[in-house]
Design an enzyme around this catalytic site. Structure first.
Site, PDB file in Angstrom:
ATOM      1  N   SER A  23      42.353  88.857 -21.078  1.00 39.37           N
ATOM      2  CA  SER A  23      41.655  87.609 -21.426  1.00 39.37           C
ATOM      3  C   SER A  23      40.709  87.188 -20.306  1.00 39.37           C
ATOM      4  CB  SER A  23      42.671  86.489 -21.652  1.00 39.37           C
ATOM      5  OG  SER A  23      43.463  86.766 -22.771  1.00 39.37           O
ATOM      6  N   GLY A  95      39.096  91.544 -30.819  1.00 39.07           N
ATOM      7  CA  GLY A  95      39.000  90.220 -31.438  1.00 39.07           C
ATOM      8  C   GLY A  95      38.489  89.171 -30.459  1.00 39.07           C
ATOM      9  N   SER A 168      45.065  78.638 -31.133  1.00 41.71           N
ATOM     10  CA  SER A 168      44.402  79.906 -30.841  1.00 41.71           C
ATOM     11  C   SER A 168      43.349  79.709 -29.766  1.00 41.71           C
ATOM     12  CB  SER A 168      43.745  80.463 -32.115  1.00 41.71           C
ATOM     13  OG  SER A 168      42.693  81.342 -31.772  1.00 41.71           O
ATOM     14  N   ASP A 316      51.404  87.712 -27.793  1.00 40.05           N
ATOM     15  CA  ASP A 316      51.130  89.150 -27.699  1.00 40.05           C
ATOM     16  C   ASP A 316      52.371  89.959 -27.291  1.00 40.05           C
ATOM     17  OD1 ASP A 316      48.497  88.726 -28.423  1.00 40.05           O
ATOM     18  OD2 ASP A 316      47.780  88.598 -26.355  1.00 40.05           O
ATOM     19  N   ARG A 389      49.514  97.427 -28.570  1.00 39.06           N
ATOM     20  CA  ARG A 389      50.819  96.852 -28.214  1.00 39.06           C
ATOM     21  C   ARG A 389      51.958  97.476 -29.037  1.00 39.06           C
ATOM     22  NH1 ARG A 389      48.890  93.389 -24.500  1.00 39.06           N
ATOM     23  NH2 ARG A 389      47.119  92.100 -25.124  1.00 39.06           N
TER      24      ARG A 389
HETATM   25  C1  S3P Z   1      43.284  85.858 -26.603  1.00 36.05           C
HETATM   26  C2  S3P Z   1      43.910  84.963 -27.425  1.00 36.05           C
HETATM   27  C3  S3P Z   1      45.009  85.332 -28.341  1.00 36.05           C
HETATM   28  C4  S3P Z   1      45.604  86.691 -28.002  1.00 36.05           C
HETATM   29  C5  S3P Z   1      44.549  87.722 -27.702  1.00 36.05           C
HETATM   30  C6  S3P Z   1      43.683  87.273 -26.538  1.00 36.05           C
HETATM   31  C7  S3P Z   1      42.187  85.378 -25.736  1.00 36.05           C
HETATM   32  O1  S3P Z   1      44.503  85.362 -29.653  1.00 36.05           O
HETATM   33  O2  S3P Z   1      46.421  87.143 -29.058  1.00 36.05           O
HETATM   34  O3  S3P Z   1      45.161  88.971 -27.354  1.00 36.05           O
HETATM   35  O4  S3P Z   1      41.807  86.080 -24.782  1.00 36.05           O
HETATM   36  O5  S3P Z   1      41.693  84.264 -25.963  1.00 36.05           O
HETATM   37  P1  S3P Z   1      44.436  84.016 -30.545  1.00 36.05           P
HETATM   38  O6  S3P Z   1      43.601  83.071 -29.813  1.00 36.05           O
HETATM   39  O7  S3P Z   1      43.805  84.416 -31.841  1.00 36.05           O
HETATM   40  O8  S3P Z   1      45.857  83.582 -30.711  1.00 36.05           O
END
Ligand code: S3P
Length: 430
Positions: A23, A95, A168, A316, A389
């Protein structure tokens, strides 16, 4: 590395570090790119996801030099310096790249096309596109504008007060990044606190961000100033060797320089509740993030219940917590985790199916899992399904399964943990 075979392990011993936080690595590249001035990053995660972020910002005219896999210099171009990309912005499997970048693209006065792999094509983008459209962004995509490939024509945003239905960090961060380019104030409220790396790093880059109970707000029109970033080890990656050491009798390991942001340490709370011998020593703060060393010894675990505000703090880690739960005494119940269905795979279904192949007693529920512990695992062939994962969780299960386990499609592990197999082998040889 198409297949990874894990054998029942010797005791794990030693002191290691894990790769940089995913992140924080993503954000360092994005914020460094939109900042004015130079940003140097140390401890960057050179996994496929973060490399995709680098490639996207290079396509928008940012000069990013990778001196070594973990060390970068970004010559920030400021908001105005980002250029219309000539090619499709390809986020791969990431994502975080697509959702945060959409917040940046929504405010830029140019056209961009964004897509990723087949997992990204299945993941919902309306969770960020709805609030972005409310702010005035023009975005189109498949199935009524909800799925990739997306076309974005940015600019002309106004601030909003958004009540997010889910906790989120991707949604929150996307709206905040758009909000910085909007007129007026932007407020995001969420049902529970999600990871706050965006808020912390924006502050380090000179932005005024107001965090309050239940949400965060900022004013549009603020510039970022380039800032050096030192990325701590990823607690989500540390979780795999930590659980392995708890489960393999006679193990004792220390993982140094791990990020200990309280929005990420839910796994430590759960392991404590399960009776694990875990010691945490905070050693300092890197770029506004607490950092420290985690030491664990093999322990007899007991089942637990996980729900509510804990869920975003360990979202996660649920596949690897499920592995720990298969070896704990009694039942573990995980609730309120329906978000897992929209991760790289449907992690509720896939965790249950893949661990069942090794004999785990694990049942899928609409918003979580029920795991009946104390079940000896046997050998088998699991499939990561392209989800890093799941690949690592099943590999760790293989270290405690009688006869070991083989993980198909193990290359996916490189998304977040390059060197995983080698590091686990090194720990079990000591
Ligand atoms: C993340 C937020 C999380 C996490 C992802 C990384 C981020 O997702 O699952 O691996 O870096 O902001 P969500 O915000 O959709 O929960």
């Amino acid at each position: 590395m198409k297949q990874l075979t894990m054998k029942p392990s010797n005791p794990l011993r030693g002191t290691i570090k894990v790769p940089g936080d995913k992140s924080i690595s993503h954000r360092s590249v994005m914020f460094g790119s939109i900042a004015n001035g130079t940003t140097r990053v140390e401890g960057f995660l050179p996994g496929a996801d973060c490399q995709a972020t680098i490639a996207c910002f290079k396509s928008m005219g940012v000069s990013i030099e990778q001196h070594s896999p973990t060390s970068l210099t970004i010559e920030g171009v400021g908001w105005e310096g980002l250029k219309e990309p000539e090619e499709l912005l390809d986020v791969g499997n990431s994502g975080t790249t697509i959702r945060l970048m959409l917040g940046i693209l929504a405010g830029r006065p140019f056209y961009s096309a964004v897509a990723g792999d087949e997992s990204i094509a299945r993941r919902p983008m309306d969770r960020v596109l709805d609030p972005l459209r409310e702010m005035g962004a023009k975005v189109d995509g498949r199935q009524g504008g909800r799925f990739t490939p997306l076309g974005v024509r940015g600019g002309g945003l106004k601030g909003i007060h958004y009540q997010s239905p889910v906790a989120s960090a991707q949604i929150k961060s996307c709206i905040l990044l758009a909000g910085l380019q909007a007129t007026g104030e932007t407020i995001v409220e969420e049902p529970h606190l999600s990871r706050d790396h965006t808020e912390r790093m924006l502050r380090a880059f000179g932005v005024e961000v107001n965090s309050f109970s239940g949400g965060v707000s900022l004013h549009g029109g603020q510039q970022l100033i380039g800032k050096d970033v030192r990325v701590p080890g990823d607690i989500s990656s540390a979780a795999f060797p930590l659980v392995a050491a708890l489960l393999v009798p006679g193990s004792h390991i220390t993982i140094q320089d791990v990020g200990l942001n309280p929005a990420r340490t839910g796994i430590l709370d759960v392991l404590h509740a399960m009776g694990a011998m875990v010691e945490v020593k905070e050693t300092g703060e890197w770029s506004g993030e607490p950092v420290g060393d985690i030491t664990v010894s093999a322990s007899d675990l007991q089942g637990t219940e996980i729900s509510g505000e804990l869920i975003p703090r360990l979202i996660d880690e649920i596949p690897i917590i499920a592995v720990a739960a298969t070896q704990a005494k009694g039942k573990t119940i995980i609730r309120d985790a329906a978000e897992l269905k929209v991760k790289e795979t449907n992690r509720i279904a896939v965790t249950a199916t893949e661990l069942s192949k090794l004999g785990a007693n694990i049942e899928e529920t609409p918003d979580g899992l029920i795991i009946e512990g104390g079940t000896p695992l046997h050998s088998g062939i699991c499939d990561s399904r392209g989800d890093h994962r799941i690949g690592m969780a099943t590999a760790i299960a293989g270290m405690v399964a009688k006869g070991g386990a083989t993980v198909e499609n193990a290359t996916a592990i490189n998304v977040s943990f390059p060197g995983f197999a080698e590091l686990m082998a090194e720990l079990s040889e000591k």
